[in-house]
Scaffold this active site. Structure first.
Site, PDB file in Angstrom:
ATOM      1  N   ALA A  12       0.476  -1.424   0.287  1.00 41.53           N
ATOM      2  CA  ALA A  12       0.339  -0.108  -0.338  1.00 41.53           C
ATOM      3  C   ALA A  12       0.835   1.142   0.132  1.00 41.53           C
ATOM      4  O   ALA A  12       0.581   2.411  -0.598  1.00 41.53           O
ATOM      5  CB  ALA A  12      -0.706   0.294   1.352  1.00 41.53           C
ATOM      6  N   LYS A  32       9.389   2.167   9.818  1.00 38.14           N
ATOM      7  CA  LYS A  32      11.136   2.288  10.649  1.00 38.14           C
ATOM      8  C   LYS A  32      11.904   0.955  10.871  1.00 38.14           C
ATOM      9  O   LYS A  32      12.229   1.555  11.532  1.00 38.14           O
ATOM     10  CB  LYS A  32      10.101   1.581  12.165  1.00 38.14           C
ATOM     11  N   ALA A  43       3.988 -12.241   2.784  1.00 38.99           N
ATOM     12  CA  ALA A  43       3.035 -12.939   1.885  1.00 38.99           C
ATOM     13  C   ALA A  43       2.916 -14.191   1.141  1.00 38.99           C
ATOM     14  O   ALA A  43       3.984 -13.153   0.226  1.00 38.99           O
ATOM     15  CB  ALA A  43       1.791 -11.633   1.581  1.00 38.99           C
ATOM     16  N   GLU A 109      -8.337 -21.045  -2.752  1.00 43.35           N
ATOM     17  CA  GLU A 109      -7.756 -20.540  -0.825  1.00 43.35           C
ATOM     18  C   GLU A 109      -8.834 -21.292  -0.506  1.00 43.35           C
ATOM     19  O   GLU A 109     -10.098 -21.053  -1.196  1.00 43.35           O
ATOM     20  CB  GLU A 109      -6.946 -20.120  -0.640  1.00 43.35           C
ATOM     21  N   HIS A 229      -4.725 -17.463  11.518  1.00 43.92           N
ATOM     22  CA  HIS A 229      -4.522 -18.515  10.077  1.00 43.92           C
ATOM     23  C   HIS A 229      -4.296 -20.008  11.152  1.00 43.92           C
ATOM     24  O   HIS A 229      -3.360 -20.008  12.063  1.00 43.92           O
ATOM     25  CB  HIS A 229      -2.596 -17.743   9.842  1.00 43.92           C
ATOM     26  N   ARG A 288     -11.561 -18.973   6.403  1.00 45.41           N
ATOM     27  CA  ARG A 288     -10.200 -19.183   7.663  1.00 45.41           C
ATOM     28  C   ARG A 288     -10.784 -19.345   8.979  1.00 45.41           C
ATOM     29  O   ARG A 288      -9.929 -19.620  10.422  1.00 45.41           O
ATOM     30  CB  ARG A 288      -9.443 -17.568   7.630  1.00 45.41           C
ATOM     31  N   HIS A 351      -2.499 -13.617  12.478  1.00 41.47           N
ATOM     32  CA  HIS A 351      -2.533 -13.079  11.486  1.00 41.47           C
ATOM     33  C   HIS A 351      -3.163 -11.624  10.984  1.00 41.47           C
ATOM     34  O   HIS A 351      -2.708 -10.990   9.936  1.00 41.47           O
ATOM     35  CB  HIS A 351      -3.437 -14.068  10.114  1.00 41.47           C
ATOM     36  N   ARG A 396     -12.040 -12.181   7.108  1.00 42.39           N
ATOM     37  CA  ARG A 396     -11.211 -12.202   5.376  1.00 42.39           C
ATOM     38  C   ARG A 396     -11.409 -13.086   4.367  1.00 42.39           C
ATOM     39  O   ARG A 396     -10.978 -13.997   5.035  1.00 42.39           O
ATOM     40  CB  ARG A 396      -9.725 -10.844   5.305  1.00 42.39           C
TER      41      ARG A 396
END
Ligand code: SIN
Length: 530
Positions: A12, A32, A43, A109, A229, A288, A351, A396
Site C-alpha cells: 500500500a 521504521k 505474504a 484457497e 491463520h 479461515r 495473522h 477476510r
C-alpha cells in the site's frame, strides 16, 4: 516539509508513494525498519483477482459469504471490478506472476469457489515488494526514510474553531523527534499481530498506525475481528511460520493425531479422514474463521492437551509441491521436515486485523463520532491492513488483502493528486514536547510489560472469548496503560516505548470492541454470547 508523507513501506505504502511522486508531489516514505520489513514481504499465498468479467459475481459472492454478510456490498463490487486493472499496474511495475500455457497459473484457497489467485510460487508478497522497491528507488520526487518511526500526527489550528492534520512527528535513528509538515498524511503502517504471543506477522506489526490515528481523533471500526491463520508451523521455541493456505488449495489435509492413526490403518489413501469434515462440508478449505476455530476446538479436546494439529501432504506429488512451495520447503528443512513427508505440526496464530481506521472509498479517514467535531480530516488517509474499508466484513477471504491494498492505494493516490498541489510554502508547526526528559528509559523493564500484554491478549482476547476474561483483560490493560503512560510522559522516546504505547492502545481498542459485540459472527466468537 513534504506534500505527502506516507507511513509504511508495504504494497500500500510503496504503490501510493510512487503514484503521488510521479504526479509531481514531493513525497516522503517513513518506515521504521528497512523498506522490505513489512507484512507484504511475508505474504505467501497470493493476490485474489477476477481476471475475467464472468468471475465478478462469484468473487463478490465469495467475499460477502466469507465476511458473514457484514461486508459493504458497494465496496466489494468496486474492489472486485478494479482488480484486473490493478494487476496490470503491478505487472507494469515489474511484478512477475507465475503463468502456464493457459495464462496465469491461478490457484485456490479457502472460501473461493474458483481458481482466481495469482501468485509467484509461495513468495508472492516478496515478489511484489521487490518490484515496488525497485520502482520507488528510481522515482523522482520520492524520498525514502528507513529506520524512522512515526510517533504522532500533528493537529494544527486552522481557525479558532477548527484543527487540521498538518504534519507528523518522526523519531530518527539518533533518537531525535523531528517535526515534518505535510499537506497529506497517508497511513499504510500495517496491522498489529504483535499484540499476540503467536503471530505470523513481522516484528514491525505493532499497530502504530491505528493507535496514532485514533489518538488524533480518527474513527476506528471492526477491531474485534482479528483473523487467526489456522496453519502456522508450530515448533516449540520457534516463532510461528506461515504455511500458506495455498498448500491446502493444492490438496494438503488437516488431521488430528487420531485422524492420522485411522488414515494409516487404510494405508494412507486419500479419503474422509479430516476432523474438518465434522465442522464444514468444505473440509480443510473452509473459510479461515471456521478452520481456525475448529482446529482450536480439536486441540482442546485432546488429553493431554496437544499444542498442534497436523497438515498431511504425503499423498501429494513430492517433487511438484516442493517446487511449487520452495519458501515453505526451505523453512521445513531447517527443522528436519519436508513437503510430501511426515505430517507437519500446525496451530492457529494471529495473522490479520480485519478492523482498522475507518475510511471511505478513497481511503480518506473518517472522524470519530464521539471525538471533538472541531478536527477536520481533509489530509488524513489510511490504506492497506491499517484501514477498515468494509471489504472484509466479519472475516477476510484469503488473498483479498493484497488486492484491497492495491485498489485503495490507487484510489487514494488519485484523490490526493486531485486535491493537493505541489507547494513551497513552509507551514510552521509545534516542536515535539520537551517536558520531563529526565528518566533514563534503559532502566525501565519495558520488555516485561510487552510480554504481559501479549499474554493478556492471547489468553483472554484470542480465538475464543468469555465475558469475564474480556473484563479481566480490560483491567490489566488499563493498569499497563497507566504504568507506561507515566514513563512516556517523563522519558526521551525510543522505538521500544513508542511501540509499546501503541500496542497497549490498540489492545484496549480490540478488547472494548470485543466486549461491545454481543453476537457471534465471523471471527468474533464469545462462548457467553451463545
Ligand atoms: C496464505 O498464504 O495462506 C495467506 C494468504 C492471506 O493471508 O490471504
Amino acid at each position: 516539509m513534504a506534500d505527502v508523507v506516507v507511513v509504511g513501506s508495504g504494497i500500500a505504502g510503496l504503490f501510493v508513494a510512487t503514484r503521488c511522486a510521479r504526479a509531481g508531489l514531493s513525497t516522503l516514505v517513513v518506515t521504521k525498519k528497512n523498506l522490505s520489513d513489512s507484512s507484504t514481504n511475508w505474504a505467501q499465498g497470493g493476490i485474489a483477482a477476477a481476471m475475467s468479467k464472468t468471475d465478478y459475481e462469484a468473487h463478490i459472492k465469495d467475499t460477502i459469504e466469507a465476511g458473514c454478510g457484514l461486508s459493504d456490498p458497494e465496496i466489494v463490487e468496486m474492489v472486485v471490478r478494479e482488480a484486473s486493472d490493478r494487476i496490470d499496474d503491478l505487472i507494469a511495475s515489474g511484478v512477475q506472476f507465475d503463468s502456464n500455457k493457459d495464462g496465469f497459473d491461478l490457484t485456490i484457497e479457502g472460501g473461493h469457489s474458483s481458481r482466481r489467485i495469482l501468485h509467484s510460487k509461495d513468495a508472492t508478497g516478496a515478489e511484489i515488494e521487490r518490484a515496488l522497491i525497485v520502482e520507488a528507488r528510481a522515482s523522482p520526487n520520492l524520498e525514502l526514510l528507513e529506520s524512522h518511526m512515526a510517533v504522532d500526527l500533528i493537529l494544527k489550528e486552522k481557525s479558532s474553531e477548527i484543527k487540521q492534520i498538518s504534519g507528523i512527528w518522526v523519531l530518527t535513528p539518533e533518537g531525535v523527534v523531528e517535526t515534518i509538515p505535510a499537506q497529506a498524511i497517508i497511513i499504510a503502517a500495517g496491522g498489529a499481530g504483535q499484540i499476540y504471543r503467536q503471530t505470523t506477522n513481522p516484528s514491525v506489526a505493532t499497530g502504530d498506525g491505528i493507535a496514532m490515528a485514533h489518538r488524533a481523533g480518527a474513527k476506528v471500526r471492526d477491531l474485534e475481528f482479528v483473523q487467526f491463520h489456522p496453519t502456522a508451523l508450530a515448533i516449540s521455541g520457534e516463532r510461528p511460520f506461515l504455511i500458506s493456505e495455498a498448500l491446502r488449495g493444492h490438496g494438503a489435509i488437516l488431521m488430528t493425531s487420531e485422524n492420522i492413526a485411522k488414515w494409516r490403518l487404510v494405508g494412507g489413501e486419500p479419503g474422509p479422514h479430516s476432523f474438518m469434515l465434522n465442522h464444514d462440508s468444505r473440509g480443510s478449505l473452509a473459510t479461515r474463521d471456521i478452520v481456525a476455530r475448529a482446529t482450536d476446538q480439536e486441540m482442546k479436546k485432546t488429553n493431554p492437551y496437544e499444542k498442534c494439529v497436523w497438515l498431511v501432504t504425503s499423498h501429494l506429488d513430492k517433487k511438484e509441491i516442493q517446487e511449487r512451495f520452495p519458501t515453505i520447503q526451505a523453512r521445513l528443512q531447517n527443522h528436519g521436515l519436508e513437503l510430501g513427508g511426515a505430517p507437519l505440526p500446525v496451530a492457529p496464530a494471529a495473522h490479520y486485523m480485519v478492523g482498522g481506521i475507518s475510511v471511505d472509498e478513497n481511503g480518506l479517514a473518517r472522524q470519530c463520532p464521539t471525538c471533538s467535531n472541531e478536527i477536520q480530516y481533509p489530509g488524513l488517509y489510511a490504506i492497506g491492513e491499517v484501514a477498515c474499508t468494509g471489504l472484509h466484513g466479519a472475516n477476510r477471504l484469503a488473498s483479498n488483502s493484497l488486492l484491497e491494498a492495491v485498489v485503495f492505494s490507487n484510489r487514494c493516490a488519485e484523490h490526493v493528486i486531485e486535491n493537493i498541489s505541489p507547494s513551497e510554502n513552509e507551514i510552521s508547526l509545534p516542536e515535539w514536547r520537551a517536558d520531563g526528559l529526565s528518566t533514563l528509559i534503559e532502566h525501565i523493564p519495558l520488555r516485561r510489560d510487552r510480554i504481559v500484554l501479549q499474554s493478556t491478549m492471547t489468553d483472554d482476547v484470542g480465538l475464543v472469548k468469555r465475558d469475564a476474561r474480556l473484563q479481566r483483560a480490560q483491567r490489566r490493560l488499563e493498569f499497563l496503560r497507566q504504568e507506561v503512560d507515566r514513563i512516556w510522559r517523563g522519558c526521551l522516546p525510543t522505538q521500544e516505548i513508542v511501540e509499546l504505547r501503541n500496542m497497549i492502545h490498540v489492545s484496549r481498542l480490540v478488547t472494548s470492541a470485543a466486549i461491545n459485540r454481543k453476537e457471534n459472527v465471523g471471527l468474533h466468537y464469545n462462548l457467553d454470547c451463545d
